[in-house]
Structures are given as structure tokens and as C-alpha cells.
Design a protein around this motif. Structure first.
Motif, PDB file in Angstrom:
ATOM      1  N   GLY A  21       0.795  -1.219   0.000  1.00  0.00           N
ATOM      2  CA  GLY A  21       0.000   0.000   0.000  1.00  0.00           C
ATOM      3  C   GLY A  21       0.830   1.272   0.000  1.00  0.00           C
ATOM      4  O   GLY A  21       0.280   2.363   0.057  1.00  0.00           O
ATOM      5  N   VAL A  22       2.160   1.143  -0.083  1.00  0.00           N
ATOM      6  CA  VAL A  22       3.046   2.304  -0.099  1.00  0.00           C
ATOM      7  C   VAL A  22       3.022   2.937  -1.490  1.00  0.00           C
ATOM      8  O   VAL A  22       2.988   2.238  -2.503  1.00  0.00           O
ATOM      9  N   THR A  23       3.055   4.269  -1.531  1.00  0.00           N
ATOM     10  CA  THR A  23       3.061   5.006  -2.790  1.00  0.00           C
ATOM     11  C   THR A  23       4.499   5.314  -3.198  1.00  0.00           C
ATOM     12  O   THR A  23       5.335   5.643  -2.376  1.00  0.00           O
ATOM     13  N   TYR A  24       4.751   5.215  -4.503  1.00  0.00           N
ATOM     14  CA  TYR A  24       6.076   5.449  -5.080  1.00  0.00           C
ATOM     15  C   TYR A  24       5.961   6.375  -6.273  1.00  0.00           C
ATOM     16  O   TYR A  24       4.938   6.396  -6.954  1.00  0.00           O
ATOM     17  N   SER A  25       7.029   7.121  -6.537  1.00  0.00           N
ATOM     18  CA  SER A  25       7.146   7.925  -7.753  1.00  0.00           C
ATOM     19  C   SER A  25       8.046   7.171  -8.717  1.00  0.00           C
ATOM     20  O   SER A  25       9.168   6.790  -8.355  1.00  0.00           O
ATOM     21  N   LEU A  26       7.574   6.961  -9.923  1.00  0.00           N
ATOM     22  CA  LEU A  26       8.398   6.333 -10.949  1.00  0.00           C
ATOM     23  C   LEU A  26       9.333   7.403 -11.497  1.00  0.00           C
ATOM     24  O   LEU A  26       8.891   8.412 -12.040  1.00  0.00           O
ATOM     25  N   LEU A  27      10.634   7.221 -11.309  1.00  0.00           N
ATOM     26  CA  LEU A  27      11.622   8.216 -11.728  1.00  0.00           C
ATOM     27  C   LEU A  27      12.001   8.065 -13.188  1.00  0.00           C
ATOM     28  O   LEU A  27      12.139   9.043 -13.911  1.00  0.00           O
ATOM     29  N   CYS A  28      12.225   6.825 -13.620  1.00  0.00           N
ATOM     30  CA  CYS A  28      12.579   6.576 -15.023  1.00  0.00           C
ATOM     31  C   CYS A  28      12.530   5.082 -15.298  1.00  0.00           C
ATOM     32  O   CYS A  28      12.399   4.274 -14.381  1.00  0.00           O
ATOM     33  N   ILE A  29      12.637   4.746 -16.568  1.00  0.00           N
ATOM     34  CA  ILE A  29      12.786   3.357 -16.989  1.00  0.00           C
ATOM     35  C   ILE A  29      14.136   3.257 -17.672  1.00  0.00           C
ATOM     36  O   ILE A  29      14.353   3.876 -18.723  1.00  0.00           O
ATOM     37  N   ALA A  30      15.046   2.529 -17.053  1.00  0.00           N
ATOM     38  CA  ALA A  30      16.398   2.374 -17.595  1.00  0.00           C
ATOM     39  C   ALA A  30      16.418   1.284 -18.659  1.00  0.00           C
ATOM     40  O   ALA A  30      15.609   0.359 -18.628  1.00  0.00           O
ATOM     41  N   ASN A  31      17.351   1.412 -19.585  1.00  0.00           N
ATOM     42  CA  ASN A  31      17.569   0.436 -20.665  1.00  0.00           C
ATOM     43  C   ASN A  31      16.390   0.340 -21.622  1.00  0.00           C
ATOM     44  O   ASN A  31      16.244  -0.646 -22.325  1.00  0.00           O
ATOM     45  N   GLU A  68      14.819  -3.998 -19.336  1.00  0.00           N
ATOM     46  CA  GLU A  68      14.219  -2.711 -19.003  1.00  0.00           C
ATOM     47  C   GLU A  68      13.925  -2.710 -17.501  1.00  0.00           C
ATOM     48  O   GLU A  68      13.360  -3.678 -16.963  1.00  0.00           O
ATOM     49  N   THR A  69      14.319  -1.632 -16.819  1.00  0.00           N
ATOM     50  CA  THR A  69      14.267  -1.585 -15.367  1.00  0.00           C
ATOM     51  C   THR A  69      13.559  -0.327 -14.890  1.00  0.00           C
ATOM     52  O   THR A  69      13.905   0.777 -15.314  1.00  0.00           O
ATOM     53  N   ALA A  70      12.572  -0.502 -14.026  1.00  0.00           N
ATOM     54  CA  ALA A  70      11.881   0.636 -13.412  1.00  0.00           C
ATOM     55  C   ALA A  70      12.716   1.132 -12.241  1.00  0.00           C
ATOM     56  O   ALA A  70      13.145   0.345 -11.397  1.00  0.00           O
ATOM     57  N   VAL A  71      12.942   2.443 -12.190  1.00  0.00           N
ATOM     58  CA  VAL A  71      13.642   3.080 -11.072  1.00  0.00           C
ATOM     59  C   VAL A  71      12.605   3.968 -10.387  1.00  0.00           C
ATOM     60  O   VAL A  71      12.018   4.846 -11.020  1.00  0.00           O
ATOM     61  N   TYR A  72      12.379   3.721  -9.105  1.00  0.00           N
ATOM     62  CA  TYR A  72      11.287   4.402  -8.417  1.00  0.00           C
ATOM     63  C   TYR A  72      11.675   4.742  -6.988  1.00  0.00           C
ATOM     64  O   TYR A  72      12.603   4.164  -6.415  1.00  0.00           O
ATOM     65  N   GLN A  73      10.959   5.727  -6.401  1.00  0.00           N
ATOM     66  CA  GLN A  73      11.292   6.231  -5.074  1.00  0.00           C
ATOM     67  C   GLN A  73      10.086   6.157  -4.154  1.00  0.00           C
ATOM     68  O   GLN A  73       8.980   6.560  -4.518  1.00  0.00           O
ATOM     69  N   SER A  74      10.317   5.649  -2.954  1.00  0.00           N
ATOM     70  CA  SER A  74       9.273   5.554  -1.943  1.00  0.00           C
ATOM     71  C   SER A  74       8.925   6.947  -1.424  1.00  0.00           C
ATOM     72  O   SER A  74       9.804   7.747  -1.126  1.00  0.00           O
ATOM     73  N   GLU A  75       7.633   7.226  -1.302  1.00  0.00           N
ATOM     74  CA  GLU A  75       7.208   8.479  -0.687  1.00  0.00           C
ATOM     75  C   GLU A  75       7.231   8.357   0.827  1.00  0.00           C
ATOM     76  O   GLU A  75       7.172   9.361   1.523  1.00  0.00           O
ATOM     77  N   LYS A  76       7.360   7.149   1.344  1.00  0.00           N
ATOM     78  CA  LYS A  76       7.381   6.915   2.789  1.00  0.00           C
ATOM     79  C   LYS A  76       8.743   7.248   3.395  1.00  0.00           C
ATOM     80  O   LYS A  76       8.831   7.968   4.381  1.00  0.00           O
ATOM     81  N   ASP A  77       9.831   6.724   2.785  1.00  0.00           N
ATOM     82  CA  ASP A  77      11.166   6.916   3.362  1.00  0.00           C
ATOM     83  C   ASP A  77      12.182   7.507   2.377  1.00  0.00           C
ATOM     84  O   ASP A  77      13.347   7.647   2.703  1.00  0.00           O
ATOM     85  N   LEU A  78      11.726   7.833   1.163  1.00  0.00           N
ATOM     86  CA  LEU A  78      12.528   8.455   0.103  1.00  0.00           C
ATOM     87  C   LEU A  78      13.663   7.566  -0.429  1.00  0.00           C
ATOM     88  O   LEU A  78      14.514   8.034  -1.172  1.00  0.00           O
ATOM     89  N   LYS A  79      13.659   6.280  -0.096  1.00  0.00           N
ATOM     90  CA  LYS A  79      14.654   5.356  -0.641  1.00  0.00           C
ATOM     91  C   LYS A  79      14.358   5.104  -2.113  1.00  0.00           C
ATOM     92  O   LYS A  79      13.200   5.136  -2.541  1.00  0.00           O
ATOM     93  N   ILE A  80      15.411   4.857  -2.881  1.00  0.00           N
ATOM     94  CA  ILE A  80      15.272   4.599  -4.311  1.00  0.00           C
ATOM     95  C   ILE A  80      15.492   3.116  -4.571  1.00  0.00           C
ATOM     96  O   ILE A  80      16.428   2.514  -4.034  1.00  0.00           O
ATOM     97  N   TYR A  81      14.620   2.552  -5.403  1.00  0.00           N
ATOM     98  CA  TYR A  81      14.646   1.134  -5.716  1.00  0.00           C
ATOM     99  C   TYR A  81      14.655   0.936  -7.227  1.00  0.00           C
ATOM    100  O   TYR A  81      14.292   1.847  -7.981  1.00  0.00           O
ATOM    101  N   ALA A  82      15.018  -0.270  -7.654  1.00  0.00           N
ATOM    102  CA  ALA A  82      14.956  -0.644  -9.072  1.00  0.00           C
ATOM    103  C   ALA A  82      14.554  -2.103  -9.158  1.00  0.00           C
ATOM    104  O   ALA A  82      14.949  -2.920  -8.319  1.00  0.00           O
TER     105      ALA A  82
END
Length: 67
Positions: A18-28, A38-52
């Protein structure tokens, strides 16, 4: 190639947590060399960590937040 365009900085919600994320970009995106997924790079609005994660997995686990 992507089935449809996903806009950068669009909001998505993880269906399980249920956590909301901002999609930053799609790599490759659009590369013809199949060794680069192709890789989604996104950031948590809860703790601002960046994931892929692979874009195909992202599509299965996240839904776009609509207004």
C-alpha cells in the motif's frame, strides 16, 4: 519494447504494502541487446529510498494512482 508509455514522476501504489512510489525513469528502454532488461527506477514516498526492479515485475506489482 514497452506496450505503452509510463510517464516519469507518475505515482504508483504497491498492491501488497500500500506504499506510494514515484516512478523516476525506466532504464535500458528501447535497447536491442537483450542482455539489458528494461528496469523501473522508483522512489518511496514513505522513506525516500530509491529502488529498481525489472519493468515487467513492476507492472505486475504496482498500479498507477489516479486522481
Amino acid at each position: 519494447m514497452l506496450e505503452h508509455y509510463i510517464g516519469v514522476q507518475m505515482k504508483y501504489i504497491h498492491e501488497k504494502s500500500g506504499v506510494t512510489y514515484s516512478l523516476l525513469c525506466i532504464a535500458n528502454q528501447g535497447l536491442n541487446d537483450c542482455k539489458w532488461v528494461e528496469t523501473a527506477v522508483y522512489q518511496s514516498e514513505k522513506d525516500l529510498k530509491i529502488y529498481a526492479r525489472p519493468y515487467a515485475d513492476f507492472k505486475k506489482k504496482f498500479k498507477e494512482v489516479t486522481k
